[in-house]
Design an enzyme around this catalytic site. Structure first.
Site, PDB file in Angstrom:
ATOM      1  N   CYS A   1       0.857  -1.186   0.000  1.00 29.41           N
ATOM      2  CA  CYS A   1       0.000   0.000   0.000  1.00 29.41           C
ATOM      3  C   CYS A   1       0.887   1.228   0.000  1.00 29.41           C
ATOM      4  O   CYS A   1       2.112   1.129  -0.056  1.00 29.41           O
ATOM      5  CB  CYS A   1      -0.962  -0.001   1.182  1.00 29.41           C
ATOM      6  SG  CYS A   1      -0.184   0.238   2.792  1.00 29.41           S
TER       7      CYS A   1
ATOM      8  N   HIS B   1      -5.312   6.808   7.800  1.00 35.71           N
ATOM      9  CA  HIS B   1      -3.983   7.013   8.388  1.00 35.71           C
ATOM     10  C   HIS B   1      -3.211   7.981   7.505  1.00 35.71           C
ATOM     11  O   HIS B   1      -3.613   8.284   6.381  1.00 35.71           O
ATOM     12  CB  HIS B   1      -3.229   5.685   8.528  1.00 35.71           C
ATOM     13  CG  HIS B   1      -3.149   4.893   7.266  1.00 35.71           C
ATOM     14  ND1 HIS B   1      -4.183   4.093   6.824  1.00 35.71           N
ATOM     15  CD2 HIS B   1      -2.167   4.770   6.340  1.00 35.71           C
ATOM     16  CE1 HIS B   1      -3.840   3.506   5.700  1.00 35.71           C
ATOM     17  NE2 HIS B   1      -2.622   3.904   5.370  1.00 35.71           N
TER      18      HIS B   1
END
Length: 665
Positions: free
Chosen positions: A410, A577
């Site tokens: 990611c 996040h």
């Protein structure tokens, strides 16, 4: 076959060290090739002898090669060692080497007698490749000395001043010490090349370069010697023949055409396609297996290389900048004005000689031995130290290759990839494929050593740039993607059905981390007040801020991350996040948990659970793994929906850690 699994690392030896050193140099140079090409175009077009002479635009050429390009390379080397912090320190310190070199040259020229030729500027490419990584390494070691010892509130002050002072000291060392050393090295190397040219011996360099290419040792020669010397020569004379020593596509073209005409079996059938890839695409490594399959053909490569160099030297032709990749198009793009005939003759002359020598050797062979191209390709990959991006063009093996390593990647490597990897790992282990490892990483940390890469569909193109030879799988639902089952089916078909079992030693899910340590009770909200996605991100981030886990700037980075790629995971979960660049705003690892009983629209998906993440190290990955297991279990999701207290939430999340590793549910 044995050669397919034996790696250079396992064999050791000087060759591996030279190869690694060359790869390190290549990793500094290659990202900056576009800048070198841009500089080459300015040079070819606008200098006095260029295609479109322009005195104003010509002023760009000198400062670019003397200051900009070395600092870019130094910053790249510094970033390789220590991220952006290393890039800044390494780039600044290199300015000291440049200034020191200029002073030495000025002092030397001032002492010359009348009539003596003055020395020109030394362009600090070698200095940049030394100082950039070196200064970054020093910064990294210094930071390690006081890590965890700085009082709260003084972190930014210490970070900024320590980097500034380190850059200052490194620049001083570069000015007084490294500049003198590099000037001496460049003078010695330049004199050696001049001696070879004056004595018509430059073609003999092919005796070293051509075998080095096949063994993947050429990067140390090309980027450590030829490129810096070539740029120095191009700056002084407008072109350099050194750029053609390694990049000439002629020898490889001749070899492959010889196989196309006189080869046998798979080698003969694959050679025409390989020739197109090599000559037009510039991927020279595609011909390496043909040489490794029949090592005597290195003679043909050396003969072709020597012919090309001899023609280029005799006709006094060269390129204005490096040709990368070594495609005929790249070569022509960098050819100096007036040199096209000579360069063309050098390319096709080299091809003709290598074709003639290789054809003669192939025709002399007796019997029906076709050679083992697949085995030779495996040897090539072992020499390279990783899979080849073009191997499938020779062997056609990508479709059924064995998969041993899977990475879930990611953007930041601290959230969605950890949870996705946990879910996929459990599925693979449950299917009995304990031989397959599943890890998670940030895309920026990928290398081309993985067999299969899983990413969010918006990130797949970025991942392919990092891992071009891997199989790529795109997902849009991290918790319950049907692609996971397809991956298991792929493993079953390529490696046989596994025997369902618990987790293998070394790949089991980690033991539970104490949830309260990372998920404080005041960071759990059972009925969130947000009504939109952005409000929910802010609410989750504010909980992290309130417990002192992050600085306020981290909240903005959480929104920035969401704009880049959605943090929706599937099954009613989102995990906002910050970006990878915002890790410096994290004071300690923590997560927050907000439940929205009525749901939040998250880019077209309904989300009921928002988990905010601040991951300073790797300790949060354990809890993320637990969360991943919770959110693939509909019973546990129902329990979270019905939870009446903070303690209920912590208990439900903690259940995964108490379950046996690899257990179902």
């Amino acid at each position: 076959m044995a050669t397919a699994t034996e790696t250079p690392a396992s064999r050791g030896g000087a060759r591996v060290h030279v190869q690694r050193f060359g790869t390190f140099l290549s990793n500094m140079i290659m990202p900056n090739i576009p800048a070198l090409i841009g500089w080459g175009l300015f040079t070819a077009l606008f200098i006095e002898v260029g295609w479109l002479p322009n005195a104003d635009l010509e002023t760009f050429v000198g400062p670019s090669i003397h200051y900009l390009l070395p600092i870019l390379i130094a910053a790249t080397g510094g970033r390789m060692v220590y991220g952006d912090r290393g890039a800044v320190v390494g780039g600044f310190a290199t300015m000291g080497v440049i200034a020191g070199s200029d002073l030495l040259i000025a002092q030397f020229n001032a002492g010359l007698a009348e009539g003596q030729d003055p020395r020109g500027q030394v362009h600090m490419f070698i200095g940049a490749m030394i100082m950039g990584p070196l200064a970054a390494y020093v910064m990294k070691r210094l930071d390690a000395l006081w890590e965890g010892k700085v009082k709260a509130g003084f972190e930014m002050l210490v970070n900024m001043f320590s980097a500034g002072i380190t850059a200052f000291v490194a620049a001083i060392v570069g000015f007084f010490v490294l500049a003198r050393i590099v000037n001496g090295l460049m003078e010695a190397a330049g004199n050696a090349v001049e001696w070879l040219v004056d004595n018509s011996l430059l073609p003999l360099t092919s005796v070293i370069i051509e075998p080095a290419k096949v063994l993947f040792l050429n990067n140390a020669i090309n980027h450590g010697v030829l490129t810096p010397l070539g740029l120095q020569e191009a700056a002084e004379q407008g072109k350099s023949v050194l750029f053609l020593l390694e990049a000439n596509p002629g020898p490889g073209l001749g070899l492959l055409m010889a196989f196309a005409v006189f080869g046998r079996g798979v080698a003969k059938a694959s050679a025409p396609g390989a020739a197109v890839i090599q000559f037009l695409g510039g991927i020279h490594e595609i011909y390496f297996p043909y040489v490794l399959m029949k090592p005597k053909l290195i003679v043909a490569m050396i003969a072709g290389g020597m012919t090309g160099v001899a023609i280029n030297v005799a006709l006094d032709v060269g390129l204005v900048a490096p040709a990368a990749p070594g495609s005929i198009f790249a070569v022509y793009a960098q050819t100096a004005r007036g040199d096209y005939f000579g360069v063309t003759l050098g390319v096709f002359g080299a091809a003709a000689v290598s074709f003639a020598v290789a054809s003669f050797m192939l025709k002399l062979e007796k019997g029906d031995d076709e050679g083992d191209l697949v085995g030779a390709t495996a040897v090539m990959e072992a020499n390279k130290g990783r899979k080849s991006t073009v191997a499938a063009a020779l062997t056609g093996r990508n479709a059924d290759r064995e998969i041993r390593s899977i990475v879930f990647a990611c953007d930041a490597g601290m959230g969605s990839s950890a949870m996705g990897a946990s879910v996929l790992r459990k599925k693979i282990q449950s299917a009995g494929h304990g031989e397959v490892t599943v890890v998670n990483k940030a895309i920026s940390g990928l290398d081309d050593s993985y067999d299969l890469v899983v990413t969010h569909q918006d990130l797949t193109d970025r991942a392919k740039l990092k891992t071009p030879s891997a199989i790529h799988v795109s997902v849009d639902n991290f918790m319950g993607s049907p692609r996971y089952d397809e991956i298991v089916d792929m493993l079953d078909s390529t490696q046989g059905s596994g025997e369902a079992a618990g987790a293998e030693p070394g790949v089991a899910e980690p033991d539970a981390a104490p949830s309260g340590e990372l998920l404080a009770s005041q960071s759990v909200v059972l009925d969130g007040t947000a009504s939109t996605r952005n409000e929910a991100i802010t609410e989750a981030g504010k909980l992290l801020l309130d417990v002192g886990a992050v600085e306020r700037s981290y909240l903005a980075s959480m929104h920035e991350r969401e704009e880049s790629v959605s943090t929706h995971m599937g099954n009613g979960l989102a995990i906002p996040h910050g970006t990878n660049e915002a890790k410096s705003a994290i004071r300690r690892t923590a997560i927050s948990f907000v439940r929205y009983p009525r749901g939040i629209d998250w880019g077209g998906h309904q989300v009921k659970f928002v988990v905010g993440i601040a991951g300073a190290g790797d300790d949060h990955l354990t809890l993320l793994s637990q969360l991943g297991q919770v959110f693939v279990d509909q019973d546990r999701i129902a329990e979270l929906e019905a939870a009446q207290s903070v303690a209920d939430v912590q208990r439900i999340l903690g259940q995964v850690g108490s379950a046996p590793a690899g257990a179902g549910g």
